[in-house]
Design an enzyme around this catalytic site. Structure first.
Site, mmCIF file in Angstrom:
data_model
loop_
_atom_site.group_PDB
_atom_site.id
_atom_site.type_symbol
_atom_site.label_atom_id
_atom_site.label_comp_id
_atom_site.label_asym_id
_atom_site.label_seq_id
_atom_site.Cartn_x
_atom_site.Cartn_y
_atom_site.Cartn_z
ATOM 1 N N CYS A 161 -12.314 8.325 2.708
ATOM 2 C CA CYS A 161 -13.495 7.460 2.716
ATOM 3 C C CYS A 161 -13.143 6.135 2.045
ATOM 4 C CB CYS A 161 -14.643 8.145 1.978
ATOM 5 S SG CYS A 161 -16.143 7.121 1.859
ATOM 6 N N CYS A 197 -20.219 11.320 0.771
ATOM 7 C CA CYS A 197 -21.198 10.323 0.325
ATOM 8 C C CYS A 197 -22.206 9.963 1.410
ATOM 9 C CB CYS A 197 -20.495 9.052 -0.158
ATOM 10 S SG CYS A 197 -19.685 8.083 1.154
ATOM 11 N N HIS A 210 -19.100 -1.905 10.076
ATOM 12 C CA HIS A 210 -19.519 -3.278 10.399
ATOM 13 C C HIS A 210 -20.487 -3.233 11.580
ATOM 14 C CE1 HIS A 210 -16.201 -2.601 13.237
ATOM 15 N NE2 HIS A 210 -15.409 -2.421 12.188
ATOM 16 N N CYS A 244 4.427 2.242 6.665
ATOM 17 C CA CYS A 244 4.639 2.853 7.983
ATOM 18 C C CYS A 244 3.587 2.323 8.947
ATOM 19 C CB CYS A 244 4.544 4.381 7.876
ATOM 20 S SG CYS A 244 4.614 5.234 9.471
ATOM 21 N N CYS A 257 20.245 5.776 2.801
ATOM 22 C CA CYS A 257 20.346 4.733 3.833
ATOM 23 C C CYS A 257 18.984 4.158 4.172
ATOM 24 C CB CYS A 257 21.020 5.304 5.090
ATOM 25 S SG CYS A 257 20.016 6.508 5.963
ATOM 26 N N CYS A 264 4.781 11.364 8.548
ATOM 27 C CA CYS A 264 4.090 11.565 9.828
ATOM 28 C C CYS A 264 5.075 11.746 10.980
ATOM 29 C CB CYS A 264 3.154 10.398 10.119
ATOM 30 S SG CYS A 264 4.000 8.821 10.462
ATOM 31 N N CYS A 272 13.515 -4.113 7.956
ATOM 32 C CA CYS A 272 12.653 -4.970 8.766
ATOM 33 C C CYS A 272 11.462 -4.246 9.397
ATOM 34 C CB CYS A 272 13.469 -5.638 9.871
ATOM 35 S SG CYS A 272 14.063 -4.481 11.129
#
Length: 300
Positions: A161, A197, A210, A244, A257, A264, A272
């Site tokens: 949440c 909640c 929203h 991730c 390395c 996951c 990068c």
């Protein structure tokens, strides 16, 4: 099973046959042993009788300082003689230990981030959260419940949440089912209702819901990240953490390395963030750095 144990029927399944043989060997250790068929509704009574039988063999009466006789038992961890009502019995295996030893055992496991199992060597019985209230602080019992729930939900299914005062953990399927019971169109819109909640939030943006705005419009209207997000980004940059792209979890490279396999299952370059395919990088970044391989003069 009763027919197989008594020898009236020969077991066909290999695993059941092995189990029946083990029962047969145990029966031979008793002077008298007669199997009885117990109804499913009475199994709990059979376990209680077995537990009482075990206790009766390892306890003895002793007088306390007030002259009252109480049953005593020796804890096999600390070897202290303890009142029987201060001894904890692990469900499933009936191994018994005093409350202080069990409390220390469970707390250490919690600090290690794992669920507690029976302290007996080789025993895999799990310590029931419900029974830990006998010797643990209620807050620690709550932490154990949370750990158990976290372990039961796959990383890609976890949802927290977004409201700071709640932060309840849910699975995607759990929160969707709960939302559908009181909200129409939640699956398409991305709206979800927290099971704790009861406030709505966006499953895509992971922010409070929203209303009448798409995720794109919401992000345009809120170009500046929240204070807590800024703090996390600042900490991540300072610690050189990587996020991730699949599950959004932060990853820290302690040593080794630059080929990262997230919890996951997503594989990427730590330098990068480029995805790895078929165990090969899709970027030209170096795969490792000697500083991350050598520790204290020894190669890891």
């Amino acid at each position: 099973m009763y027919m197989q144990v008594t020898g009236a029927v020969q077991p066909q399944n290999g695993k059941i046959s092995t189990l029946v043989n083990q029962v047969s060997l145990l029966q031979k250790k008793f002077a008298d042993c007669k199997p009885s068929l117990v109804a499913c509704s009475d199994v709990k009574f059979a376990f209680r009788f077995a537990k009482d039988a075990i206790v009766s063999q390892i306890t003895w009466p002793a007088e306390n300082s007030k002259g009252k006789r109480k049953l005593k038992e020796t804890c096999v961890i600390c070897y202290e003689d303890t009142d029987v009502d201060q001894i904890f019995s692990v469900d499933g295996c009936f191994h018994r230990y005093c409350f202080p030893c069990m409390k220390q055992h469970v707390e250490v496991k919690l600090l290690q981030g794992t669920m507690a199992k029976c302290p007996h060597e080789g025993c895999k019985s799990e310590v029931s959260i419900e029974t830990c209230g006998e010797f643990l602080d209620p807050k620690l019992v709550e932490i154990m419940s949370q750990r158990k729930k976290e372990a039961s939900i796959a990383v890609t299914e976890k949802v927290y949440c977004p409201y700071p005062r709640c932060s309840a953990l849910m699975s995607k399927s759990e929160v969707l089912e709960y939302t559908n019971s009181s909200f129409v169109g939640g699956e398409k819109s991305g709206a979800r209702k927290c099971v704790k909640c009861h406030f709505f939030f966006c499953i895509n943006c992971r922010v409070p819901w929203h209303y009448n705005m798409t995720c794109y419009d919401y992000k345009r209207s809120k170009p500046h990240p929240r204070t807590e997000d800024k703090m996390l980004d600042s900490l991540a940059k300072r610690k050189l953490w990587r996020q991730c792209v699949m599950c959004k979890n932060m990853v820290e490279l302690a040593e080794g390395c630059y080929h990262i396999t997230c919890r996951c299952g997503y594989e990427f370059c730590y330098t990068c963030g480029a995805k790895w395919k078929n165990k090969k990088p899709t970027c030209s970044c170096p795969i490792w750095d000697e500083r991350n391989i050598i520790r204290d003069g020894r190669r890891r």
